[in-house]
Every structure is written in structure tokens, then in C-alpha cells.
Design an enzyme around this catalytic site. Structure first.
Site, short mmCIF file in Angstrom:
data_model
loop_
_atom_site.label_atom_id
_atom_site.label_comp_id
_atom_site.label_asym_id
_atom_site.label_seq_id
_atom_site.Cartn_x
_atom_site.Cartn_y
_atom_site.Cartn_z
CG ASN A 19 -7.74 -4.61 0.43
OD1 ASN A 19 -6.99 -3.66 0.58
ND2 ASN A 19 -7.33 -5.86 0.58
CG HIS A 76 -1.92 -1.12 1.21
ND1 HIS A 76 -3.08 -1.11 0.45
CD2 HIS A 76 -1.92 -2.30 1.87
CE1 HIS A 76 -3.74 -2.24 0.67
NE2 HIS A 76 -3.05 -2.98 1.51
#
Length: 517
Positions: free
Chosen positions: A134, A61
Site C-alpha cells: 500500500n 482494490h
């Protein structure tokens, strides 16, 4: 039951200390559904080492965008949770959010085919609650042993420094549990048009606990009110050729222009009885709960309405932890979640520092009172020095835990998970007594004088009385001799009480009371 090893010859897999590893795919758990055990030190070594592989960007990320906003409750769910932020319809909670890609580095393009991170920090009146998920309701693996290995397979080959299709598909082909997420990733929703045009999911199974101590299992969903919009491979390639920061630009400009994006929040609820009856593991991150069996229940509205002023301070150093939980919201036996409870926190401690919560974006809006002090770059949250940095203590005004916030026990088959009293059913005196009785008279006298010398510096009589009570419970002679020696030492220093008073205190302490604080 452990899975069969891959049928390839090769050298023995070992820990960093050279010890052989018997299983590289399955965590050590209490029962088939967990929870994980801290004694699985090989898993800990792997996850902790993995968190320290790259400096300074996030291991995963790394490419992301952030904003601030509010969450407003639109439906009463207090029958499921005691969490204060859900206590009444209309209640608003400030939040920060970070969207991201998963596998790409900080310089990666926003419009690549990749899952998107959806991490929210709610600044509640009971502390920070972080929901780190997510844009898909599932993930590639269900066991944290495979998480670091999965990310390695999606990153760059250590020899060529190139993305490698063999690595990616070798891993996926050996892990059939990834099929659900692979189908999501390569389907029509694999490339969101913008961060505003995608859903967010907590993905994991969590628990909600109400005021009566009743627990249900829950999944969190955030449905975009802008509508789902995605890109084809060709559209994404064209967009990347023109703008590698397309999602960052879109989010910033929308908020800057007052076009505030919103999401409607929902939960799915499953009772513990239902969890025992469904024909799949409800704590498996590769599985969804069918909406027909567990319908969506509306909870609230999430709105983003403010851009950050400093990207590095407010987005790059924003730290989202699945372990940041508040009363009424807790974890579940989800193995991946259990692994993330440690791993994410550990990553922030390494990447930003032990005092990362002092940064404004990570700072709780509530007063922080803890026994954790010092460390690099500490002191922005100055608690003062009015109380010590250890517990238990008997200092007036020092922070104390509140048993009313305790979570109910988990009953997982034959295993019950709770905080067992570490003093209960323990004899803390007989072995000390045996040691004392082994000493000859000279050794006993030296022991007593050493103790008296050390305790003579204690300024609070209640501490001395409590400790003398412990010696009494070991052996009456032991307690009497230490009491006499301490009194003599303190009187010699002009700061003690009379021997008669000390003996009276001893006699007033009932058997077994002195060891309890």
C-alpha cells in the site's frame, strides 16, 4: 491469549456447517508470533468464502490503474539475499505495477480518501516476484480473522446498500489496533494528489536469505522521486466533481508524454537476534520499525515507462500474489502476510480462473515446468506431454526439485518450522506384514494373483523391481510369491524376463533400499 468477546448478547456464531465458533478474532498459531496452522479451518472457510463474494471485480482494490517499467539495482545487497535480480549493481528487471484504491468499487472516484494499493510484479530470471503493498507502511488489523470483517465494514450496508459510518466506526472502535492506520488515513497524506506523488510500501515483514543460508527480516519502501503531494478534503471534492478518473488520467498522460515517474527503493533490515529483543512485535502489520533503529538502505530505482495496450487484459486481469516469491526472498511470521499467501492466490483462481498465469501480464519470463495441468481455459503455456503429471516419478527428463534452493529452518521459540522428512523414522512394512499374516492360504493366493495381474501391464522393469523390493521387505514369502506370479504373467504375455533373472534382481537389492526412490 484470546481477547475477551464483545459484551453484547446475541445468537451463537457458527461456521457455514453450523458448528459453534469459539474465537472470531485470533488465528490458531504455533506460538504467539505464528506462523498460522492449516488446521484453522474456520479461518480458511471465512477467507475462501470472502474471496467469492463478488463477481467479477476484485473484492478489494477494485478501482485501479497500471503500467509497465523497469527496476534497476543501484546498491549491492547480495550479503542479505541470493535473489538473482539483486545480484549486481546496474541489473535491470522488467516489471508491471497496479495502483488502486481499497474500499471503492470499479466506478469509485480516484481522489477519495482511501488507502492506495501499490502492487508490483517483477519478472525475474528465477520466476515472478510480487510485492503487494500500500501507500502506507501499516494496516488496520494484524490478524487475518479480522480482514474480511474490516472490508465488510468499509463497504455498503447489506440492507441499505449505502456506505455507513456506524459500520466503519463500530469496527474501528472495537479494534484499537487500527488507530495507527486511521491516523495515517485521516491525516494530510490520506488523499494522494496522484499515484505518482505517493510512496509505496511492502508493509509486511518479509525475509531475505543469502547464499550462505542466513536469514534477516526486511521491510520494503519505495519513495517517490516526484515528491509527496496530497489533496485537502476541499481540493479532492472539487477534483472529483470534474474528473472521477483523475489518477488514471494523470498516470497515463505522464507516461504517454515521456515524463516517466520513478521511485527510489529502500529496505530496512533486522536480524533475528534483534527481532527477539525489540519491545514490539516486528511482525505486526500495525507497527513500523523506527528508522533510527533500522535505517533505510538504498536498493534501486523503479521507473514506469510504458502504458498497457488493453486495460482489461493487462490491468483488470493482472494478478498480484504475496505468495509469488523467488529464491532469496521469503515470508515471515507476520500473521496478515501468512493469511494473504493463501487468500490472494485463491481470489485469482476464482476471479480469473485456474490458468490465470497463462495471461501475458501474469506469465513468468522463465520457462514453466510443473505437474499442474489442464483446467478451464488452459493450454496457452503448452508444456507438451513429454513427462507425466505426478510426482514422485522415475521418468527420465521429468522436472525435479533442487535441494539447493531450500530455505533455512525458522527457530521460533520452542518451535522449529521446516520441511520434515515424511519418510524418516516411519515403519512402512510391519503393519502390511501383519495384514498379510492374517490371511489364510487361499486369501494370500488371491492377493498374489491380483497383484500379478495388475503389474503385468507395467512396461518398465525398474518399476517392477522397485515394487517387488517393497514386498520383500514386508515378508520374504510375500515377495517371492508375487515375483513368481508376475514373472509367470509377463512370460505368458511374451514380455517378461526369466524367473532366475527376477530372483537375481531381488537378491541384489539390499534390505531397506527398495523403499527409497
Amino acid at each position: 491469549m484470546a481477547t475477551e468477546p464483545t459484551k453484547k448478547n446475541g445468537p451463537l456464531l457458527t461456521t457455514a456447517d453450523g458448528a459453534p465458533i469459539a474465537d472470531q478474532e485470533n488465528s490458531l498459531t504455533a506460538g504467539p508470533r505464528g506462523p498460522l496452522l492449516m488446521q484453522d479451518v474456520v479461518l480458511q472457510e471465512q477467507m475462501q468464502r470472502f474471496n467469492r463474494e463478488r463477481v467479477p471485480e476484485r473484492v478489494v482494490h477494485a478501482k485501479g490503474s497500471g503500467a509497465y517499467g523497469t527496476f534497476t539495482v543501484t546498491n549491492d545487497i547480495s550479503k542479505y539475499t541470493r535473489a538473482a535480480m539483486f545480484s549486481e549493481v546496474g541489473k535491470e528487471t522488467e516489471l508491471s505495477i497496479r495502483f488502486s484504491t481499497v474500499a471503492g468499487e470499479r466506478g469509485a472516484a480516484d481522489a477519495e480518501r482511501d488507502p492506495r494499493g501499490f502492487a508490483v510484479k517483477f519478472y525475474t530470471e528465477e520466476g515472478n516476484w510480487d510485492l503487494v503493498g500500500n501507500n502506507t507502511p501499516v494496516f488496520f488489523v494484524r490478524d487475518p480473522y479480522k480482514f474480511a470483517m474490516f472490508i465488510h465494514s468499509q463497504k455498503r450496508h447489506p440492507h441499505t446498500n449505502l456506505r455507513d459510518a456506524d459500520m466503519q466506526w463500530d469496527f474501528w472502535s472495537l479494534c484499537p489496533e487500527s488507530l495507527h492506520q486511521v491516523t495515517w488515513l485521516f491525516g494530510d497524506r490520506g488523499i494522494p494528489k496522484t499515484y505518482r506523488h505517493m510512496n509505496g510500501y511492502g508493509s509486511h515483514t518479509y525475509s531475505l536469505i543469502n547464499a550462505e543460508g542466513e536469514r534477516v527480516w526486511v521491510k520494503f519502501h519505495f519513495k517517490t522521486d516526484q515528491g509527496i503531494e496530497c489533496l485537502t478534503n476541499e481540493e479532492a471534492a472539487d477534483l472529483i466533481a470534474q474528473d472521477r478518473e483523475s489518477h488514471q488520467r494523470d498516470l497515463w498522460e505522464a507516461i504517454d508524454n515521456g515524463d516517466f515517474p520513478t521511485w527510489t527503493a529502500y529496505i530496512q533490515v533486522m536480524t533475528q537476534e534483534q527481532a527477539a529483543e525489540v519491545d514490539y512485535n516486528p511482525f505486526d502489520l500495525t507497527k513500523v520499525w523506527p528508522h533510527g533503529d533500522f535505517p533505510l538502505i538504498e536498493v534501486g530505482k523503479l521507473e514506469l515507462n510504458r502504458n498497457p495496450n488493453n486495460y482489461h487484459h493487462e490491468v483488470e486481469q493482472a494478478a498480484y500474489n504475496p505468495s509469488s516469491l523467488v529464491p532469496g526472498i521469503g515470508p515471515s511470521p507476520d500473521k496478515m502476510l501468512q493469511g494473504r499467501l493463501m487468500s490472494y492466490q485463491d481470489a485469482h483462481l476464482y476471479r480469473i480462473g485456474v490458468n490465470y498465469r497463462d495471461l501475458r501480464v501474469n506469465r513468468p519470463r522463465t520457462e514453466v515446468r510443473s505437474y499442474m495441468r489442464d483446467g478451464q481455459f488452459g493450454g496457452q503455456l503448452d508444456e507438451g506431454t513429454g513427462h507425466p503429471n505426478y510426482y514422485p516419478n522415475s521418468v527420465e527428463g521429468a522436472p525435479r526439485p533442487d535441494p539447493s534452493y531450500a530455505e533455512p529452518a525458522w527457530h521460533l521459540g520452542d518451535v522449529t518450522v521446516e520441511r520434515y522428512n515424511s519418510r524418516e523414522d516411519h515403519d512402512d512394512f510391519s503393519q502390511a506384514a501383519a495384514l498379510y499374516h492374517l490371511m489364510d492360504e487361499d486369501a494370500k493366493e488371491r492377493l498374489v494373483q491380483s497383484l500379478a495381474g495388475a503389474m503385468a501391464g507395467v512396461t518398465r522393469q525398474e518399476i517392477i523391481d522397485r515394487q517387488l523390493g517393497h514386498f520383500d521387505n514386508v515378508d520374504e514369502e510375500y515377495g517371492r510369491r508375487v515375483r513368481e506370479a508376475v514373472t509367470a504373467a509377463r512370460n505368458a504375455g511374451g514380455d517378461g524376463q526369466s524367473l532366475d533373472a527376477a530372483m537375481a534382481v531381488r537378491d541384489a537389492v539390499p534390505e531397506g533400499e527398495a523403499q527409497r526412490d
